[in-house]
Design a protein around this motif. Structure first.
Motif, short mmCIF file in Angstrom:
data_model
loop_
_atom_site.label_atom_id
_atom_site.label_comp_id
_atom_site.label_asym_id
_atom_site.label_seq_id
_atom_site.Cartn_x
_atom_site.Cartn_y
_atom_site.Cartn_z
N PRO A 1 0.81 -1.23 0.00
CA PRO A 1 0.00 0.00 0.00
C PRO A 1 0.85 1.28 0.00
O PRO A 1 0.42 2.30 -0.53
CB PRO A 1 -0.83 -0.11 1.29
CG PRO A 1 -0.09 -1.06 2.16
CD PRO A 1 0.62 -2.00 1.24
N PHE A 2 2.07 1.21 0.56
CA PHE A 2 2.91 2.40 0.60
C PHE A 2 3.41 2.78 -0.81
O PHE A 2 3.91 3.88 -1.00
CB PHE A 2 4.09 2.18 1.56
CG PHE A 2 3.65 2.11 3.00
CD1 PHE A 2 3.48 0.90 3.63
CD2 PHE A 2 3.39 3.27 3.71
CE1 PHE A 2 3.05 0.84 4.95
CE2 PHE A 2 2.97 3.22 5.04
CZ PHE A 2 2.80 2.00 5.66
N ILE A 3 3.29 1.87 -1.75
CA ILE A 3 3.64 2.17 -3.15
C ILE A 3 2.38 2.42 -3.97
O ILE A 3 2.31 3.38 -4.73
CB ILE A 3 4.45 1.02 -3.77
CG1 ILE A 3 5.72 0.76 -2.96
CG2 ILE A 3 4.81 1.32 -5.22
CD1 ILE A 3 6.50 -0.47 -3.39
N SER A 4 1.36 1.58 -3.80
CA SER A 4 0.18 1.70 -4.67
C SER A 4 -0.72 2.86 -4.26
O SER A 4 -1.31 3.52 -5.12
CB SER A 4 -0.62 0.39 -4.66
OG SER A 4 -1.11 0.13 -3.37
N PHE B 1 -3.37 1.83 7.94
CA PHE B 1 -2.41 2.86 8.38
C PHE B 1 -2.02 3.78 7.23
O PHE B 1 -2.02 5.00 7.35
CB PHE B 1 -1.17 2.17 8.97
CG PHE B 1 -1.50 1.28 10.14
CD1 PHE B 1 -1.52 -0.09 10.01
CD2 PHE B 1 -1.82 1.83 11.37
CE1 PHE B 1 -1.85 -0.92 11.08
CE2 PHE B 1 -2.15 1.01 12.45
CZ PHE B 1 -2.16 -0.36 12.29
N CYS B 2 -1.71 3.17 6.09
CA CYS B 2 -1.35 3.96 4.92
C CYS B 2 -2.57 4.69 4.37
O CYS B 2 -2.49 5.86 3.99
CB CYS B 2 -0.76 3.02 3.86
SG CYS B 2 -0.11 3.89 2.45
N GLY B 3 -3.71 4.02 4.37
CA GLY B 3 -4.94 4.61 3.84
C GLY B 3 -5.38 5.84 4.60
O GLY B 3 -5.84 6.82 4.01
N PRO C 1 -10.22 8.82 6.81
CA PRO C 1 -11.01 7.73 7.40
C PRO C 1 -12.25 7.33 6.60
O PRO C 1 -12.63 6.16 6.62
CB PRO C 1 -11.41 8.29 8.78
CG PRO C 1 -11.22 9.75 8.67
CD PRO C 1 -10.21 10.02 7.64
N LYS C 2 -12.87 8.27 5.88
CA LYS C 2 -14.12 7.93 5.16
C LYS C 2 -13.86 6.90 4.06
O LYS C 2 -14.52 5.84 4.01
CB LYS C 2 -14.71 9.21 4.56
CG LYS C 2 -16.04 9.00 3.85
CD LYS C 2 -16.55 10.29 3.27
CE LYS C 2 -17.63 10.01 2.23
NZ LYS C 2 -17.91 11.17 1.40
N ILE C 3 -12.88 7.17 3.21
CA ILE C 3 -12.59 6.24 2.10
C ILE C 3 -12.07 4.93 2.63
O ILE C 3 -12.43 3.85 2.13
CB ILE C 3 -11.59 6.89 1.10
CG1 ILE C 3 -12.30 8.01 0.34
CG2 ILE C 3 -11.03 5.86 0.14
CD1 ILE C 3 -11.46 8.68 -0.72
N VAL C 4 -11.24 4.98 3.67
CA VAL C 4 -10.70 3.74 4.26
C VAL C 4 -11.83 2.90 4.85
O VAL C 4 -11.91 1.69 4.64
CB VAL C 4 -9.64 4.06 5.33
CG1 VAL C 4 -9.29 2.83 6.15
CG2 VAL C 4 -8.38 4.60 4.68
N GLY C 5 -12.75 3.55 5.57
CA GLY C 5 -13.89 2.85 6.17
C GLY C 5 -14.77 2.22 5.09
O GLY C 5 -15.18 1.07 5.22
N ILE C 6 -15.04 2.96 4.03
CA ILE C 6 -15.87 2.44 2.93
C ILE C 6 -15.17 1.25 2.29
O ILE C 6 -15.79 0.21 2.04
CB ILE C 6 -16.12 3.55 1.86
CG1 ILE C 6 -17.04 4.63 2.42
CG2 ILE C 6 -16.73 2.95 0.60
CD1 ILE C 6 -17.18 5.84 1.51
N ARG C 7 -13.87 1.39 2.05
CA ARG C 7 -13.13 0.30 1.38
C ARG C 7 -13.18 -0.98 2.19
O ARG C 7 -13.51 -2.05 1.69
CB ARG C 7 -11.67 0.71 1.12
CG ARG C 7 -10.91 -0.33 0.29
CD ARG C 7 -9.42 -0.09 0.28
NE ARG C 7 -8.78 -0.45 1.51
CZ ARG C 7 -8.54 -1.70 1.91
NH1 ARG C 7 -8.88 -2.73 1.16
NH2 ARG C 7 -7.93 -1.93 3.06
N ILE C 8 -12.84 -0.87 3.48
CA ILE C 8 -12.77 -2.08 4.32
C ILE C 8 -14.15 -2.73 4.46
O ILE C 8 -14.30 -3.95 4.31
CB ILE C 8 -12.16 -1.76 5.70
CG1 ILE C 8 -10.67 -1.44 5.54
CG2 ILE C 8 -12.34 -2.93 6.67
CD1 ILE C 8 -9.98 -0.99 6.80
N SER C 9 -15.18 -1.91 4.72
CA SER C 9 -16.51 -2.51 4.96
C SER C 9 -17.07 -3.16 3.69
O SER C 9 -17.56 -4.28 3.74
CB SER C 9 -17.48 -1.50 5.55
OG SER C 9 -17.37 -0.27 4.91
#
Lengths: 207, 167
Positions: free
Chosen positions: A133-136, B131-133, B139-147
């Motif tokens: 993820p740190f690259i993509s 962590f990277c996301g 947090p919004k896009i990360v939460g949407i992606r994971i769920s």
């Protein structure tokens, strides 16, 4: 071995693990030399936690069931010897692919697509992006900033790394080509379903 | 058993041959590009070598600790599908680290559909990317992606495990 001995071993291993974890994860980050541990251990804290858990488990198992710990250690060393050359080859493939990725072409193509096609295209392009993820993620963020729509970006996030050489080489190294084909099909299906569900949710909620 | 070993060996050799051909081709086209690829690969190797070795140790220990009783209790049926999905999701988002652990559980006696579910969720959900996301997307896009990724992985896992049992 009675319960009190197991409990004592567990507490002792937890204390040692917490001390080691504290040493690695928090104060050393700010120190000029020791804080650079992410260069050899990776940046993801989850990986660091996994390493600490592994140390804890081996310590604990070595106290309560030493024969299992010894057998696991010997088997692991033998596996490292067997797999090392293939993993090195896989990492070299991964490094080459990072450089050979046609980012500009992808931005142009994805930017033109909208709707359901954007999800499909996003998943397809995301699948060839690096698995790390740190690259993509910076690449995907770059696409987003350059004008690729939200469905396309989410498609890329869902599909990120599915067919990247890392995963393919690991499928072949640890399993076989049948698992590889099955995994690729099922993960593509999963990413497409996620993208379509999100697209439908966007239509329903009007976002 | 011998045939399975041969198939796995062919897969591994394919990796070696592909790496060799790829670098030979890029060297023929552009030696400077090849050197750049080598430099990046060596950096990745430096970052991943220790976590990979630790992951192999963890996978082997998991394989030796898993018993048929544990598998039948947690990794069979509907509970197994959900447990496998959760295990795959929480593994680190790097195949060199996640695969040894999944292989360990597979060698310990977990059914094939459980292994596939772990592979699906390890590839698509990857909670470790949070962590990277969070830094890059928020947090919004990360939460949407994971769920959505977890939900879709569960749907595909249910369909796949039903198809396996129906056969």
């Amino acid at each position: 071995m009675n319960i009190s001995h197991k409990a004592f071993s567990c507490i002792l291993c937890t204390i040692i693990t917490i001390i080691l974890g504290w040493l690695f994860l928090f104060p050393l980050r700010k120190l000029p030399f020791l804080g650079k541990y992410s260069i050899i251990l990776g940046k993801n804290p989850l990986t660091h936690v996994m390493m600490i858990i592994t140390v804890f488990l081996y310590l604990y198992i070595y106290i309560i069931k030493p024969e299992i710990a010894k057998r696991s250690t010997l088997k692991s060393l033998s596996k490292i010897k067997d797999l090392f050359i293939y993993i090195v080859a896989a990492l070299f493939i991964s490094g080459a692919t990072i450089n050979l990725l046609p980012s500009k072409v992808l931005i142009d193509l994805l930017g033109r697509e909208a709707g359901v096609i954007a999800v499909l295209a996003g998943v397809a392009f995301g699948s060839i992006l690096p698995a790390c993820p740190f690259i993509s993620y910076p690449i995907i963020a770059g696409f987003y900033a350059a004008g690729v729509g939200f469905p396309g970006v989410m498609g890329m996030l869902f599909g990120s790394g599915l067919c990247y050489p890392c995963y393919i080489t690991c499928d072949l190294t640890f399993f076989d080509h049948r698992i590889l084909i099955l995994r690729v099909l099922l993960t593509f299906a999963s990413a497409l379903v996620a993208g379509f569900l999100l697209y439908l949710a966007g239509i329903i909620t009007g976002v | 058993m011998r045939a399975k070993f041969q198939v796995a060996f062919i897969g591994k050799i394919t990796v070696l041959i592909f790496a060799f051909c790829l670098y030979l081709t890029t060297f023929t086209v552009s030696p400077a590009l090849t050197w750049k690829c080598v430099t990046i690969s060596l950096k990745e190797m430096k970052k991943l070598l220790i976590p990979f070795i630790v992951a192999l140790f963890l996978g082997t220990l998991v394989k030796n600790l898993i018993t048929p009783v544990l598998i039948s209790r947690f990794l069979r049926g509907m509970k197994g599908i959900f447990s496998a999905a959760v295990i795959g999701s929480i593994l680190p988002p790097c195949p060199f680290i996640a695969y040894p652990v999944i292989k360990g559980i597979n060698d310990g006696g977990a059914p094939l559909y459980v292994t596939m579910i772990m592979l699906i969720t390890a590839t698509t959900v990857e909670i470790g990317q949070i962590f990277c996301g969070l830094i890059i997307f928020g947090p919004k896009i990360v939460g949407i992606r994971i769920s959505f990724a977890f939900l879709s992985s569960l749907i595909i896992s249910l369909i796949y495990s039903s198809a396996i049992r129906w056969r």
